[in-house]
Scaffold this active site. Structure first.
Site, PDB file in Angstrom:
ATOM      1  N   ASP A  12      24.723  38.347  54.640  1.00  0.00           N
ATOM      2  CA  ASP A  12      25.753  37.194  54.454  1.00  0.00           C
ATOM      3  C   ASP A  12      27.003  36.952  55.552  1.00  0.00           C
ATOM      4  O   ASP A  12      26.693  38.085  56.250  1.00  0.00           O
ATOM      5  CB  ASP A  12      26.635  37.555  53.150  1.00  0.00           C
ATOM      6  CG  ASP A  12      27.294  36.030  52.727  1.00  0.00           C
ATOM      7  OD1 ASP A  12      27.533  34.627  52.925  1.00  0.00           O
ATOM      8  OD2 ASP A  12      29.118  36.758  52.794  1.00  0.00           O
ATOM      9  N   ASP A  14      30.278  34.950  55.787  1.00  0.00           N
ATOM     10  CA  ASP A  14      31.870  34.756  55.394  1.00  0.00           C
ATOM     11  C   ASP A  14      32.570  36.410  54.291  1.00  0.00           C
ATOM     12  O   ASP A  14      31.974  36.300  52.690  1.00  0.00           O
ATOM     13  CB  ASP A  14      32.298  34.195  55.286  1.00  0.00           C
ATOM     14  CG  ASP A  14      31.390  33.243  56.328  1.00  0.00           C
ATOM     15  OD1 ASP A  14      31.527  33.360  57.182  1.00  0.00           O
ATOM     16  OD2 ASP A  14      31.845  31.175  56.303  1.00  0.00           O
ATOM     17  N   CYS A 114      18.595  24.863  49.200  1.00  0.00           N
ATOM     18  CA  CYS A 114      18.772  25.692  49.889  1.00  0.00           C
ATOM     19  C   CYS A 114      20.101  26.391  50.243  1.00  0.00           C
ATOM     20  O   CYS A 114      20.279  27.471  51.031  1.00  0.00           O
ATOM     21  CB  CYS A 114      18.421  25.314  51.919  1.00  0.00           C
ATOM     22  SG  CYS A 114      19.283  24.005  52.168  1.00  0.00           S
TER      23      CYS A 114
END
Ligand SMILES: [Zn+2]
Length: 169
Positions: A12, A14, A114
């Site tokens: 990931d 952020d 998604c």
């Protein structure tokens, strides 16, 4: 004949690799959590070293991120590109290459297939056929990332939001 399996780290962005602005830090007129200028790019401690260790351990790196409304009026593409490109440049200078960068640009209301924790961004990738499911990992700071890992049947490594990037494998 057995196929060579490849270890992947799905990471990931952020709050995991770079500082995710908190609500408190959001100025009037700014979209909460959005990293939309170079000034908002703060790479978290341990990131470069941690990514280098993953690469040295044989992991291929995939960045996977939900970027709500990217490309729309609330989040024009150039606003995203400037900190993102800088991040990638800094990584590259340290020998860190992301093999893939997967981004959901939808909003929750779009109900796409998604947006993490949904797995639409990876489901049909050819590389998923040769993935080492035992050793591959999902690395992230949110419950969403954890659920994403569960859906893929992969190990989850939690990074506490906006803290040091540290992966113990
Ligand atoms: Zn989406």
């Amino acid at each position: 004949m057995s196929e060579q399996l490849t270890k992947y780290a799905f990471i990931d962005r952020d709050g995991t690799l770079i500082h995710e602005p908190t609500l408190k830090e959001t100025k009037p007129g700014d979209v909460p959590y959005q990293i939309d200028s170079l000034g908002k790019l703060k790479i978290l401690p341990g990131v470069i070293n941690g990514l280098q260790k993953l690469v040295a351990a044989g992991y291929r790196l995939v960045m996977i991120s939900n970027q709500d409304g990217l490309g729309a009026e609330i989040f024009p593409r150039p606003s995203f590109d400037s900190p993102q490109n800088k991040l990638l440049e800094i990584c590259e200078d340290s020998g860190i290459i992301f093999e893939m960068i997967l981004i959901c640009t939808h909003l929750p209301v779009d109900d796409c297939n998604c947006r993490k924790p949904k797995t639409g961004l990876v489901d049909n990738l050819p590389m998923m056929e040769n993935i080492d499911r035992v050793n591959s990992v999902v690395i992230g700071n949110s419950h969403t990332d954890k659920k994403f890992a569960e859906k893929l049947g992969l190990k989850f490594v939690e990074i506490k939001t906006n803290t040091t990037f540290k992966v113990i494998l």
